[in-house]
Scaffold this active site. Structure first.
Site, PDB file in Angstrom:
ATOM      1  N   GLU A 123     145.479 -66.321  10.451  1.00  0.00           N
ATOM      2  CA  GLU A 123     144.372 -66.429   9.505  1.00  0.00           C
ATOM      3  C   GLU A 123     144.246 -65.062   8.841  1.00  0.00           C
ATOM      4  OE1 GLU A 123     140.663 -67.640  11.136  1.00  0.00           O
ATOM      5  OE2 GLU A 123     141.418 -69.578  11.804  1.00  0.00           O
ATOM      6  N   ASP A 164     130.285 -63.527   8.783  1.00  0.00           N
ATOM      7  CA  ASP A 164     131.036 -62.616   9.631  1.00  0.00           C
ATOM      8  C   ASP A 164     130.124 -61.637  10.336  1.00  0.00           C
ATOM      9  OD1 ASP A 164     133.531 -63.676   8.853  1.00  0.00           O
ATOM     10  OD2 ASP A 164     133.474 -62.505   6.998  1.00  0.00           O
TER      11      ASP A 164
END
Length: 279
Positions: free
Chosen positions: A50, A61
């Site tokens: 990824e 995040d």
């Protein structure tokens, strides 16, 4: 249309083991070192990569990955530069699947059709775009699948039975189960709860199920791999990269080895959780 992701998960099933999915931010800590890290990941044991598309407002995040995005952006990383990184990786590796992960805004600014054409040509296999719900599938998901790029959807502990069909409807490649609520890298998963959740999702889809968020060690990876088709590690890997940098956040001679070393440990954990191979 069979993608590298489909091929890799089919191979993992034949081998009777879970896969290791590794996340790094494109351009972290700088473009040259980022490419060297990418090239080192498969040999260290990564089955799928990824690659984060750095963005100035990464709302899903945690602080570790946010900081990696900022380091990349500081060195001029752009969406076009991320596609260049994939293209350079493909010069020596045509087998390892690459999934771009990020947010819709940079793709929208770049132009969806242009982005998909360039991503496909560069060698991108899948997309995870965390801020596009199923109701917006016509924006990117449906065109991506038509272009031969898998669109991977997140399922969370709060995704209920009523919501699940919409989440699964246009998903392809694999399902990404988020093992905890909240942002990345901030808590440890309850492994028994994760196992139950994976079993419940598996009853609703034939797609492979990868589990991420909160996996930090080989033991964590082994525990997840008992039931999941793949284990995703992001924040721990990004933290290993950060720990190798100098006081100015510049790469050192040990930066690539720091990333590869952790991946080797995690891969060992994943591979220790053996399951019967497919006939």
């Amino acid at each position: 249309m069979t993608t590298r992701i489909d091929t890799r998960f089919a191979a993992l099933k034949r081998e009777g083991r879970a896969g290791l999915v590794t996340f790094v931010s494109a351009g972290d800590p700088d473009p040259k070192t980022s490419l060297a890290i990418l090239k080192a990941l498969p040999a260290a044991g990564a089955d799928v990569i990824e690659l984060g598309m750095p963005f100035s407002d990464p709302m899903s995040d945690g602080p570790t990955i946010q900081a990696s995005s900022q380091r990349a952006l500081k060195h001029g990383q752009t969406l076009a530069g991320t596609l260049d990184l994939v293209r350079a990786f493909r010069e020596s590796d045509d087998a390892t699947p690459i999934v771009l992960m990020g947010y819709f805004n940079p793709i929208y600014v770049h132009g969806v059709d242009r982005f998909l054409a360039e991503a496909k040509a560069a060698g991108v296999d899948g997309l995870i775009v965390v801020d596009l719900p199923p109701e917006e599938d016509d924006e990117l998901c449906v065109p991506a699948v038509a272009a031969g790029i898998n669109f991977v959807r997140l399922v969370t502990p709060t995704t209920d039975a009523k919501r699940m069909p919409a989440v699964l409807a246009n998903t392809s490649g694999f399902i990404y189960y988020v093992s905890i609520t909240g942002v990345t890298g901030t808590a440890k998963p309850d492994f028994s709860a994760v196992g139950r959740a994976v079993a419940a999702i598996r009853a609703k889809t034939p797609l492979p199920i990868a589990v991420g968020f909160g996996v930090r060690s080989a033991d964590d990876a082994a525990a997840i791999a008992q039931g999941a088709d793949a284990v995703v590690v992001g924040s721990a890997l990004v933290a290993a990269i950060k720990s190798s940098l100098d006081q100015n956040d510049a790469a050192t001679p040990g930066t690539v080895d720091a990333a590869a070393g952790l991946v080797r440990q995690l891969a060992g954990g994943v591979r220790s959780a053996r399951r019967p191979a497919a006939e």
